[in-house]
Design an enzyme around this catalytic site. Structure first.
Site, PDB file in Angstrom:
ATOM      1  N   VAL A 293       0.840  -1.202   0.000  1.00 37.66           N
ATOM      2  CA  VAL A 293       0.000   0.000   0.000  1.00 37.66           C
ATOM      3  C   VAL A 293       0.873   1.248   0.000  1.00 37.66           C
ATOM      4  CG1 VAL A 293      -1.689   1.325   1.326  1.00 37.66           C
ATOM      5  CG2 VAL A 293      -1.952  -1.138   1.072  1.00 37.66           C
ATOM      6  N   ALA A 294       1.974   1.215   0.748  1.00 35.82           N
ATOM      7  CA  ALA A 294       2.865   2.377   0.814  1.00 35.82           C
ATOM      8  C   ALA A 294       3.528   2.652  -0.523  1.00 35.82           C
ATOM      9  CB  ALA A 294       3.925   2.156   1.891  1.00 35.82           C
ATOM     10  N   GLU A 298      -1.809   5.282  -5.209  1.00 30.19           N
ATOM     11  CA  GLU A 298      -3.185   5.117  -5.689  1.00 30.19           C
ATOM     12  C   GLU A 298      -3.701   6.338  -6.432  1.00 30.19           C
ATOM     13  OE1 GLU A 298      -2.670   2.459  -2.118  1.00 30.19           O
ATOM     14  OE2 GLU A 298      -2.173   4.528  -2.630  1.00 30.19           O
ATOM     15  N   ASP A 340      -0.441  25.205 -42.440  1.00 35.47           N
ATOM     16  CA  ASP A 340      -0.980  25.788 -43.663  1.00 35.47           C
ATOM     17  C   ASP A 340      -0.619  27.264 -43.701  1.00 35.47           C
ATOM     18  OD1 ASP A 340      -2.213  23.577 -44.790  1.00 35.47           O
ATOM     19  OD2 ASP A 340      -3.999  23.808 -43.561  1.00 35.47           O
ATOM     20  N   ASP A 612      -7.404  21.815 -42.758  1.00 32.85           N
ATOM     21  CA  ASP A 612      -8.811  22.193 -42.669  1.00 32.85           C
ATOM     22  C   ASP A 612      -9.705  21.416 -43.619  1.00 32.85           C
ATOM     23  OD1 ASP A 612      -7.947  23.274 -45.016  1.00 32.85           O
ATOM     24  OD2 ASP A 612      -8.273  25.371 -44.453  1.00 32.85           O
ATOM     25  N   ASP A 616      -6.928  16.718 -45.761  1.00 32.13           N
ATOM     26  CA  ASP A 616      -5.923  16.769 -44.696  1.00 32.13           C
ATOM     27  C   ASP A 616      -6.114  15.687 -43.641  1.00 32.13           C
ATOM     28  OD1 ASP A 616      -4.690  19.051 -45.766  1.00 32.13           O
ATOM     29  OD2 ASP A 616      -6.127  20.372 -44.793  1.00 32.13           O
ATOM     30  N   GLU A 681       7.233   6.423   4.365  1.00 30.28           N
ATOM     31  CA  GLU A 681       6.238   5.388   4.640  1.00 30.28           C
ATOM     32  C   GLU A 681       6.866   4.001   4.708  1.00 30.28           C
ATOM     33  OE1 GLU A 681       3.242   5.740   1.668  1.00 30.28           O
ATOM     34  OE2 GLU A 681       2.478   7.656   2.403  1.00 30.28           O
ATOM     35  N   THR A 711      -4.755  12.915   2.733  1.00 30.71           N
ATOM     36  CA  THR A 711      -4.021  14.176   2.852  1.00 30.71           C
ATOM     37  C   THR A 711      -3.213  14.510   1.604  1.00 30.71           C
ATOM     38  OG1 THR A 711      -2.079  13.094   3.834  1.00 30.71           O
ATOM     39  CG2 THR A 711      -3.832  13.774   5.325  1.00 30.71           C
TER      40      THR A 711
END
Length: 893
Positions: A293-294, A298, A340, A612, A616, A681, A711
């Site tokens: 987990v550390a 996540e 262009d 455009d 293209d 951690e 946090t």
């Protein structure tokens, strides 16, 4: 032999061997088996069975489930699956389901990206009309356009869409080819032989599926339908051009595997180590889960996604709509822009720039207005109820120029005085009228290409030829205007060859589409940022080169490819390999744009390409960043692109590139921020394992989850909104091979910020225990005298990591510059995120219901005072490190 050639069944066996549409018309009719009565209904039905319907067809879609499984097996998705499983194991199902929801949302978003190419092809089909007027069995009839077949005789009228590729057999029309050629001026199509060596789209006797008739009436014989038309060919190019993963997408996969390997390895090592030192298996398993987990960030993927989404919103306000989130980051690594000319670099508003007369040169005078007014009489421009001019942009510029020179033309009077009109002939490159008025009487007025008009003159034209060349070098489109007066009793010429003879040159007009005012500064910013700018246009090379020089493209060297269709691959490679050369690719085709994009990619360049038109779409799809025009662009171009400019402005591309660099820098900033907390951690578990349990575990799994998903998240998101550091557009583009995580980042995160934080929090842990009289090996379990001190110590570790996060967040705001250069309060969202995490931590520490859930206890004032210094210590040491690095950089020659 004739039967073998004309048999539709033989043709169907190999559609690529269809008749040459430019061969003599009688031979084309014979090969297609079509006479003046068109096809019979029975023959049309047979051919429909052979050739299939006249529609743009796409390949079958891949399995939705297969694509979904591929997205759910993405390395970062696998990490999130692991994080969700760990959350369920830890007894927090709400967290587990939340992570699953994140995985599914990201997979759905990726699936939408996969469908973009197919959407572009489906949009192409909208250009085909629903019905067509066709001659069958000698009678005009309306049929569904999808039922047209090669050999059909179609009737084309003003306002109708061309239903298939066809060769004109009668009459003449004007056609809007802008969706295929990108040029806004209507093209005239007439019956006659083709132009030797001209590209297919410029042939004066051919019309193409999906284009629009703007005037006239004609009959044409269909020679290609469905996927064998120009529209179908472009659709095939769009389907066959693959869209590669962006640099960020590729790098996130590598990072995910790295994190997964580290997390699994450390969890496995500590599982074995725990069993080896005699810890209970259940405790050892919980410690291993805690390590996993550390190590699993996540919030990494959601934070990246949200940071890119913020970049998308910011760019949308600046005029650039981004369709793929990862494209924001790709913009930051762009090092070549292929743009262009018309409408992107220029204003797309042709205007009268210069007038030259044989007697006075470019000197202004009364003769100037008279000459411009005469040229404006040789136009077909109309004016609507609102007073706006409509027609060919060149002719609109002439009429507006006459008014600007105090010689306005009354368009109604122009038409009343017109005795004959010979429309523009693309082969002769001339237009002429016979006009009568009170001032001059009847006269022939001719305007057109100078080289053609000058051949019809009586007398020498050397000075005019020199003036033409001088005007062209200035980037102007040059027209010559000539006239001759007819006797009052003369018959009006009925053929143009009788009218366009014996002419006297009145002068030359130079028309100019001026660059946008902001483009020169934008190009200068590109060069400062190490970007090259190439122009890829269907226009004339001299005109495009003049515009390039005016806006600063081509420093230090400009190379013009006058006929870019004919450039060989090895020549293209040599040209693009030159680091100091910018190129104008003139007279480009869809294949040319695609070839340029592929060549640049082969050289390792990150390419942004504008476009455009429908033509293209393949190149927009192939480029890393396809940029479509929002004002003048087609639906197909917008579907195939990655970014749409709502203002069609080149400067917006440069702004987007700067924003992309900022977003990429910010992604790296919050990665530094997130990774910096892995060390504090993990170190508590290291201390616990290496002491063989003599030191109690300084941190719990639930406290780690509270940090990673409580946090840590808001400050990380706020770092994604950080402003650009000074000098962002003064450094060269980063190499495409550069990873989003570098060795220097890992050293800064794990070995510097992380180590400082780990030392501080472990110091707080031991301070609380030693103050209570603890010695290594003393029991701290429930019911033991030191149990409350132990709970307080783990709370100090937890709170210490949070306060270290505050210092890390402030330090991570800048990679090189000092904090004073960007300002302490310039990111109010970060200040709000810090306030939230401190309030959230206080709730976990002091609220009794949360104390029982997370195993925390209220901290005494001296401990609070101690951990309150941590943010300043973490930020201060990193500020010192950056000061040393800047000093070393300045000391280097």
């Amino acid at each position: 032999m004739t039967e073998a050639v004309t048999s539709p069944r033989d043709t169907a066996r190999e559609p690529l061997l269809a008749p040459d549409p430019l061969e003599p018309l009688p031979l084309l009719r014979r090969e297609l088996g079509t006479g003046s009565r068109g096809l019979s209904a029975r023959e049309a039905a047979r051919r429909l069975a052979v050739y299939g319907p006249n529609e743009v067809r796409r390949k079958a879609r891949t399995s939705l489930w297969r694509e979904l499984v591929r997205q759910l097996a993405h390395p970062l998705a696998l990490l999130l699956w692991a994080a969700a499983a760990l959350a369920f194991v830890a007894g927090i199902p709400v967290l587990g389901w939340a992570i699953v929801a994140v995985i599914l949302v990201n997979a759905a978003f990726a699936l939408l990206q996969e469908r973009q190419a197919e959407q572009a092809v489906e949009t192409l089909a909208k250009y085909l009309p629903e019905h067509a007027l066709v001659v069958r069995d000698g009678r005009p009839s309306t049929v569904e356009a999808r039922e047209l077949v090669p050999g059909d005789l179609v009737v084309l009228e003003e306002g109708a869409k061309v239903p298939a590729d066809a060769r004109l057999t009668e009459g003449g029309i004007e056609v809007d080819l802008s969706m295929l050629t990108g040029e806004s001026a209507p093209a005239e199509r007439v019956v006659g032989p083709g132009l030797i060596g001209a590209p297919l789209l410029q042939e004066p006797n051919l019309v193409f599926s999906g284009t629009i008739c703007t005037g006239g009436q004609a009959q044409a014989i269909v020679f290609a339908t469905g996927n064998h038309t120009e529209l179908g060919r472009i659709a095939a190019l769009s389907q066959h051009t693959r869209r590669d993963s962006s640099p960020l997408e590729q790098q996130v996969k590598k990072v995910a595997w790295l994190i997964a390997a580290v997390a699994v390895a450390m969890g496995g090592v500590f599982l074995v180590a725990g069993v080896a030192v005699g810890l209970p298996l259940t405790d050892t398993l919980m410690f291993a889960i805690g390590l996993l987990v550390a190590n699993v960030p996540e919030g990494l993927l959601p934070t990246i996604t949200l940071a890119l989404a913020v970049g998308v919103r910011v760019l949308a306000r600046q005029g650039a709509v981004i369709k793929r989130l990862s494209a924001v980051e790709t913009l930051g690594s762009t090092n070549v822009i292929c743009t262009d000319k018309t409408g992107t670099l220029t204003q797309n508003r042709m205007r009268l720039q210069a007038v030259w007369t044989p007697e006075h040169g470019r000197e202004p005078g009364p003769w100037t207005g008279d000459m411009v007014r005469t040229s404006a009489l040789c136009t077909t421009v109309t004016r609507d109820e609102k007073g706006e001019l409509h027609g060919d942009p060149t002719e609109i510029a002439l009429v507006a120029g006459a008014a600007a020179h105090d010689a306005p033309v009354d368009l109604g009077g122009r038409d009343t005085g017109r005795r004959a009109l010979f429309r523009f002939d693309p082969r002769l490159r001339l237009m002429s009228v016979v006009h009568a008025d009170a001032a001059y009487g009847p006269r022939v007025i001719v305007k057109g290409a100078p080289e053609t008009v000058l051949q019809t003159l009586e007398g020498s034209s050397e000075s005019a030829a020199a003036a033409t060349e001088a005007l062209a070098r200035e980037g102007m489109r040059v027209l010559a205007v000539a006239a001759r007066t007819l006797p009052d009793d003369a018959r009006v010429p009925s053929h143009r060859e009788d009218a366009e003879t014996g002419l006297r040159l009145l002068g030359l007009v130079g028309l100019y589409d001026p660059p946008r005012q902001e483009v020169a500064a934008a190009v200068r910013r590109c060069h400062e940022a190490g970007l090259r700018v190439h122009i890829v246009t269907g226009d004339n090379g001299a005109t495009a080169a003049a515009v390039a020089r005016e806006v600063g493209i081509g420093l230090p060297r400009l190379h013009v490819v006058a006929q870019s269709e004919s450039i060989a691959d090895h020549e293209l490679d040599e040209l693009l390999a030159s680091a100091d050369t910018e190129v104008v690719f003139a007279r480009s085709s869809p294949e040319t744009k695609l070839k340029v994009a592929d060549a640049l990619r082969a050289h390792g360049q990150i390419v942004a390409m504008t476009g455009d038109g429908v033509n293209d779409a393949p190149a927009l799809h192939r480029a890393h960043i396809g940029v479509a025009m929002g004002l003048s662009g087609t639906d197909v171009a917008r579907e195939a692109s990655t970014m749409v400019l709502t203002d069609d402005n080149f400067a917006t591309i440069v702004t987007a590139i700067e924003s992309g660099r900022r977003v990429y820098d910010n992604v790296r900033k919050f990665i530094v921020y997130i990774f910096a907390h892995l060390t504090p951690e993990v170190v508590p578990f290291l201390v616990f394992a290496l002491s063989a349990g003599a030191v109690p575990l300084p941190l719990t799994v639930l406290q780690i989850l509270a940090i990673d998903l409580g946090t840590e998240t808001l400050p990380a998101l706020a770092l994604g909104r950080e402003r650009a550091e000074p000098g962002t557009m003064s450094r060269p583009p980063r190499p495409s091979s550069q990873g989003v995580i570098s060795r220097d980042m890992l050293v800064r995160s794990w070995c510097y910020l992380g180590t400082v934080s780990a030392v501080l929090v472990m110091g707080a842990f031991f301070y609380v225990l030693w103050r209570a009289g603890w010695q290594p090996g003393d029991p701290t379990g429930a019911g033991d005298p030191l149990h409350h001190a132990y709970i307080t110590a783990t709370t100090a570790t937890f709170a210490g990591i949070v306060t270290c996060q505050v210092g890390t967040a402030v330090a991570a705001r800048t990679d090189h510059a000092a904090l004073r250069e960007i300002g302490l309060c310039t990111n109010p969202l970060l200040l709000a995120g810090i306030a939230f995490e401190l309030a959230f931590t206080a709730a976990l520490v002091y609220a009794p219901p949360l104390q029982g859930l997370f195993g925390t206890a209220a901290l005494p004032l001296d401990v609070v005072a101690l951990i309150a210094t941590f943010p300043f210590l973490v930020w201060g040491t990193d500020e010192l490190r950056r000061w040393v690095r800047r000093a070393d950089h300045r000391a280097k020659p």
